[in-house]
Design a protein around this motif. Structure first.
Motif, PDB file in Angstrom:
ATOM      1  N   TYR A 173       0.832  -1.202   0.000  1.00 47.73           N
ATOM      2  CA  TYR A 173       0.000   0.000   0.000  1.00 47.73           C
ATOM      3  C   TYR A 173       0.870   1.256   0.000  1.00 47.73           C
ATOM      4  CZ  TYR A 173      -2.277   3.933   2.275  1.00 47.73           C
ATOM      5  OH  TYR A 173      -2.682   5.193   2.599  1.00 47.73           O
ATOM      6  N   ARG A 174       1.884   1.291   0.870  1.00 45.32           N
ATOM      7  CA  ARG A 174       2.755   2.464   0.935  1.00 45.32           C
ATOM      8  C   ARG A 174       3.523   2.654  -0.367  1.00 45.32           C
ATOM      9  NH1 ARG A 174       4.340   0.453   6.039  1.00 45.32           N
ATOM     10  NH2 ARG A 174       6.400  -0.024   5.162  1.00 45.32           N
ATOM     11  N   ALA A 175       3.977   1.551  -0.960  1.00 45.28           N
ATOM     12  CA  ALA A 175       4.740   1.645  -2.202  1.00 45.28           C
ATOM     13  C   ALA A 175       3.890   2.231  -3.333  1.00 45.28           C
ATOM     14  CB  ALA A 175       5.267   0.263  -2.599  1.00 45.28           C
ATOM     15  N   ILE A 176       2.658   1.752  -3.471  1.00 48.84           N
ATOM     16  CA  ILE A 176       1.789   2.262  -4.540  1.00 48.84           C
ATOM     17  C   ILE A 176       1.393   3.709  -4.255  1.00 48.84           C
ATOM     18  CG2 ILE A 176      -0.404   1.956  -5.750  1.00 48.84           C
ATOM     19  CD1 ILE A 176      -0.207  -1.039  -5.157  1.00 48.84           C
ATOM     20  N   SER A 177       1.044   4.003  -3.002  1.00 51.49           N
ATOM     21  CA  SER A 177       0.685   5.373  -2.621  1.00 51.49           C
ATOM     22  C   SER A 177       1.829   6.331  -2.915  1.00 51.49           C
ATOM     23  CB  SER A 177       0.326   5.408  -1.130  1.00 51.49           C
ATOM     24  OG  SER A 177       0.099   6.731  -0.699  1.00 51.49           O
ATOM     25  N   ASP A 178       3.048   5.949  -2.543  1.00 54.72           N
ATOM     26  CA  ASP A 178       4.199   6.812  -2.796  1.00 54.72           C
ATOM     27  C   ASP A 178       4.439   6.990  -4.291  1.00 54.72           C
ATOM     28  OD1 ASP A 178       4.625   7.167  -0.121  1.00 54.72           O
ATOM     29  OD2 ASP A 178       6.336   5.806   0.025  1.00 54.72           O
ATOM     30  N   ILE A 219      -6.036  -3.755  -1.418  1.00 57.95           N
ATOM     31  CA  ILE A 219      -5.169  -2.571  -1.369  1.00 57.95           C
ATOM     32  C   ILE A 219      -5.707  -1.481  -2.293  1.00 57.95           C
ATOM     33  CG2 ILE A 219      -2.857  -1.720  -1.948  1.00 57.95           C
ATOM     34  CD1 ILE A 219      -1.856  -4.585  -1.092  1.00 57.95           C
ATOM     35  N   LEU A 220      -6.137  -1.859  -3.490  1.00 53.02           N
ATOM     36  CA  LEU A 220      -6.693  -0.881  -4.428  1.00 53.02           C
ATOM     37  C   LEU A 220      -7.985  -0.274  -3.883  1.00 53.02           C
ATOM     38  CD1 LEU A 220      -6.085  -2.702  -7.841  1.00 53.02           C
ATOM     39  CD2 LEU A 220      -4.827  -0.740  -6.909  1.00 53.02           C
ATOM     40  N   GLN A 221      -8.786  -1.083  -3.196  1.00 49.39           N
ATOM     41  CA  GLN A 221     -10.009  -0.543  -2.594  1.00 49.39           C
ATOM     42  C   GLN A 221      -9.674   0.473  -1.508  1.00 49.39           C
ATOM     43  OE1 GLN A 221     -11.863  -4.208  -1.380  1.00 49.39           O
ATOM     44  NE2 GLN A 221     -12.925  -4.496  -3.332  1.00 49.39           N
ATOM     45  N   ARG A 222      -8.634   0.215  -0.743  1.00 51.39           N
ATOM     46  CA  ARG A 222      -8.192   1.170   0.281  1.00 51.39           C
ATOM     47  C   ARG A 222      -7.720   2.469  -0.363  1.00 51.39           C
ATOM     48  NH1 ARG A 222      -3.185   0.078   4.516  1.00 51.39           N
ATOM     49  NH2 ARG A 222      -3.113   2.194   5.424  1.00 51.39           N
ATOM     50  N   LEU A 223      -6.966   2.356  -1.443  1.00 46.59           N
ATOM     51  CA  LEU A 223      -6.501   3.548  -2.157  1.00 46.59           C
ATOM     52  C   LEU A 223      -7.667   4.304  -2.787  1.00 46.59           C
ATOM     53  CD1 LEU A 223      -3.344   1.949  -3.795  1.00 46.59           C
ATOM     54  CD2 LEU A 223      -3.313   3.832  -2.142  1.00 46.59           C
ATOM     55  N   ALA A 224      -8.695   3.566  -3.205  1.00 43.96           N
ATOM     56  CA  ALA A 224      -9.880   4.204  -3.777  1.00 43.96           C
ATOM     57  C   ALA A 224     -10.627   5.005  -2.713  1.00 43.96           C
ATOM     58  CB  ALA A 224     -10.797   3.164  -4.411  1.00 43.96           C
ATOM     59  N   LEU A 225     -10.685   4.491  -1.490  1.00 43.49           N
ATOM     60  CA  LEU A 225     -11.330   5.224  -0.405  1.00 43.49           C
ATOM     61  C   LEU A 225     -10.617   6.549  -0.134  1.00 43.49           C
ATOM     62  CD1 LEU A 225     -12.168   2.371   2.148  1.00 43.49           C
ATOM     63  CD2 LEU A 225     -13.790   3.742   0.832  1.00 43.49           C
ATOM     64  N   GLU A 226      -9.315   6.561  -0.356  1.00 44.54           N
ATOM     65  CA  GLU A 226      -8.535   7.786  -0.182  1.00 44.54           C
ATOM     66  C   GLU A 226      -8.521   8.628  -1.450  1.00 44.54           C
ATOM     67  OE1 GLU A 226      -4.695   6.720   1.276  1.00 44.54           O
ATOM     68  OE2 GLU A 226      -5.488   5.752   3.064  1.00 44.54           O
ATOM     69  N   GLN A 227      -9.210   8.138  -2.487  1.00 44.58           N
ATOM     70  CA  GLN A 227      -9.370   8.833  -3.765  1.00 44.58           C
ATOM     71  C   GLN A 227      -8.051   9.028  -4.500  1.00 44.58           C
ATOM     72  OE1 GLN A 227     -12.095  12.133  -3.684  1.00 44.58           O
ATOM     73  NE2 GLN A 227     -13.443  11.129  -2.230  1.00 44.58           N
ATOM     74  N   LEU A 228      -7.084   8.159  -4.216  1.00 44.90           N
ATOM     75  CA  LEU A 228      -5.857   8.135  -5.005  1.00 44.90           C
ATOM     76  C   LEU A 228      -6.043   7.250  -6.233  1.00 44.90           C
ATOM     77  CD1 LEU A 228      -3.118   7.826  -2.235  1.00 44.90           C
ATOM     78  CD2 LEU A 228      -3.777   9.876  -3.519  1.00 44.90           C
ATOM     79  N   VAL A 229      -6.985   6.325  -6.147  1.00 43.15           N
ATOM     80  CA  VAL A 229      -7.272   5.392  -7.226  1.00 43.15           C
ATOM     81  C   VAL A 229      -8.759   5.456  -7.541  1.00 43.15           C
ATOM     82  CG1 VAL A 229      -7.497   2.902  -7.710  1.00 43.15           C
ATOM     83  CG2 VAL A 229      -5.351   3.822  -6.822  1.00 43.15           C
ATOM     84  N   THR A 230      -9.092   5.306  -8.821  1.00 41.92           N
ATOM     85  CA  THR A 230     -10.487   5.258  -9.258  1.00 41.92           C
ATOM     86  C   THR A 230     -10.810   3.848  -9.734  1.00 41.92           C
ATOM     87  OG1 THR A 230     -10.472   7.583  -9.942  1.00 41.92           O
ATOM     88  CG2 THR A 230     -12.176   6.180 -10.902  1.00 41.92           C
ATOM     89  N   LEU A 231     -11.886   3.273  -9.219  1.00 45.07           N
ATOM     90  CA  LEU A 231     -12.323   1.944  -9.634  1.00 45.07           C
ATOM     91  C   LEU A 231     -13.513   2.086 -10.566  1.00 45.07           C
ATOM     92  CD1 LEU A 231     -12.149   0.069  -6.191  1.00 45.07           C
ATOM     93  CD2 LEU A 231     -10.411   0.161  -7.993  1.00 45.07           C
ATOM     94  N   THR A 232     -13.388   1.524 -11.768  1.00 44.02           N
ATOM     95  CA  THR A 232     -14.431   1.634 -12.780  1.00 44.02           C
ATOM     96  C   THR A 232     -14.893   0.246 -13.198  1.00 44.02           C
ATOM     97  OG1 THR A 232     -13.351   3.632 -13.620  1.00 44.02           O
ATOM     98  CG2 THR A 232     -15.024   2.627 -15.032  1.00 44.02           C
ATOM     99  N   PRO A 233     -16.221  -0.007 -13.207  1.00 44.30           N
ATOM    100  CA  PRO A 233     -16.720  -1.326 -13.635  1.00 44.30           C
ATOM    101  C   PRO A 233     -16.213  -1.686 -15.028  1.00 44.30           C
ATOM    102  CG  PRO A 233     -18.485  -0.044 -12.633  1.00 44.30           C
ATOM    103  CD  PRO A 233     -17.318   0.887 -12.773  1.00 44.30           C
TER     104      PRO A 233
END
Length: 250
Positions: free
Chosen positions: A34-39, A71-85
Motif C-alpha cells: 500500500y505504501r509503495a503504490i501510494s508513494d 489494497i486498491l479498494q483502500r486507495l480508492a477510499l482515499e481517492q488516489l485510485v479510481t475503480l471503474t466497472p
C-alpha cells in the motif's frame, strides 16, 4: 520512495509466478505494498489515468489478486485510485475544476473551525502540532515530497480533530486526501505552495487563543497553496511496474 528491498519485505517474499501469490500475503506485506503504490502515485511515477491491473500488480509484488484488490479498494477510499466497472483500477486524474472545488471546500470548513480550535487547544496539543510541523520541514529539506505531503495532510487533519466536531473532522480528512493527490500531481517539487514556517506561525496564533487571526492566516495559507498549483493535463501510458517498484526484470 521505498523499493521494497528492505528487511520488511525480503524474508517472506516468494519467487514470482505459479502459486506464489498467497504466500506473500499478510497484514505487514499489504501495508508495505500500500505504501509503495501510494508513494508511487504521490511521487508522480504512476501518472494520473495510468491503469493498475490487478494481475500485473499481483505478479510484481508476488501476492494474491485478492490482496491487491483490497489494497486498491483502500486507495480508492482515499481517492488516489479510481475503480471503474469493467475497466478496473486507474490512478485518479484530478482536474482543474476539482482542485478549485476541493480548496474552496477547505476554505469554508477549515477556516471556520479555527476559532473553535483556538478555544480548545492545550499545551500538549501545541507541542504535538509543532512536532508535526518540524517533521514536515525536515522532509521538505530532504526533498521527500511524498512524506512532506502526507505530513502536511496529517497536520491539517489533526487541526480538524482538535475542533471537537467529529463530522467536520472526517470531512477534512477526505478533503486532505484529495488535496494530497492534487499537490502531488500539480504542486511544486521543492515546496507545498507555502512557506516552511507557515504551520508554525499558525500554531502560534492558536496557542495565544487568537482564533480570528488564525482563521485569517489559514485563509491566506490555503490560497497560497492553491495559487502554487500548475494544472497541466498529462496522458499516461502503460506503466512499467517492475521498474517503478524496483523489483527486478520481467
Amino acid at each position: 520512495m521505498d523499493k521494497l528491498h528492505d528487511k520488511e519485505s525480503q524474508p517472506s517474499a516468494p519467487a514470482r509466478g505459479g502459486g506464489a501469490g498467497k504466500n506473500g500475503d499478510g497484514a505487514e506485506r499489504h501495508e508495505a505494498i500500500y505504501r509503495a503504490i501510494s508513494d508511487a502515485i504521490i511521487e508522480h511515477q504512476l501518472l494520473p489515468g495510468a491503469r493498475l491491473r490487478e494481475d500485473a500488480l499481483a505478479e510484481v509484488f508476488s501476492v494474491s489478486r485478492t490482496g491487491i484488490r483490497k489494497i486498491l479498494q483502500r486507495l480508492a477510499l482515499e481517492q488516489l485510485v479510481t475503480l471503474t466497472p469493467r475497466r478496473g483500477a486507474s490512478v485518479t486524474r484530478p482536474t482543474a475544476s476539482e482542485a478549485r472545488d476541493v480548496f474552496a471546500a477547505r476554505q469554508l470548513v477549515e477556516c471556520g473551525l479555527m476559532p473553535d480550535v483556538a478555544r480548545r487547544i492545550t499545551p500538549e496539543d501545541v507541542r504535538d502540532l509543532r512536532q508535526m510541523a518540524r517533521a514536515e520541514r525536515d522532509a521538505l529539506g530532504r526533498s521527500e515530497k511524498s512524506r512532506a505531503i502526507k505530513l502536511s495532510a496529517a497536520f491539517h487533519e489533526r487541526l480538524g480533530e482538535l475542533s471537537g466536531n467529529a463530522a467536520l473532522a472526517g470531512f477534512i480528512r477526505q478533503l486532505c486526501s484529495r488535496s494530497s493527490l492534487i499537490l502531488a500531481v500539480y504542486g511544486n517539487t521543492g515546496h507545498l505552495g507555502c512557506e516552511s514556517h507557515d504551520h508554525d506561525d499558525l500554531v502560534g496564533y492558536l496557542e495565544r487563543g487568537e482564533g480570528t487571526n488564525a482563521k485569517a492566516f489559514m485563509q491566506r495559507h490555503l490560497r497560497e497553496v492553491e495559487a502554487s498549483l500548475a494544472v497541466v493535463e498529462e496522458q499516461a501510458g502503460a506503466p512499467d511496474l517492475h521498474q517503478i517498484f524496483g523489483l527486478g526484470g520481467h
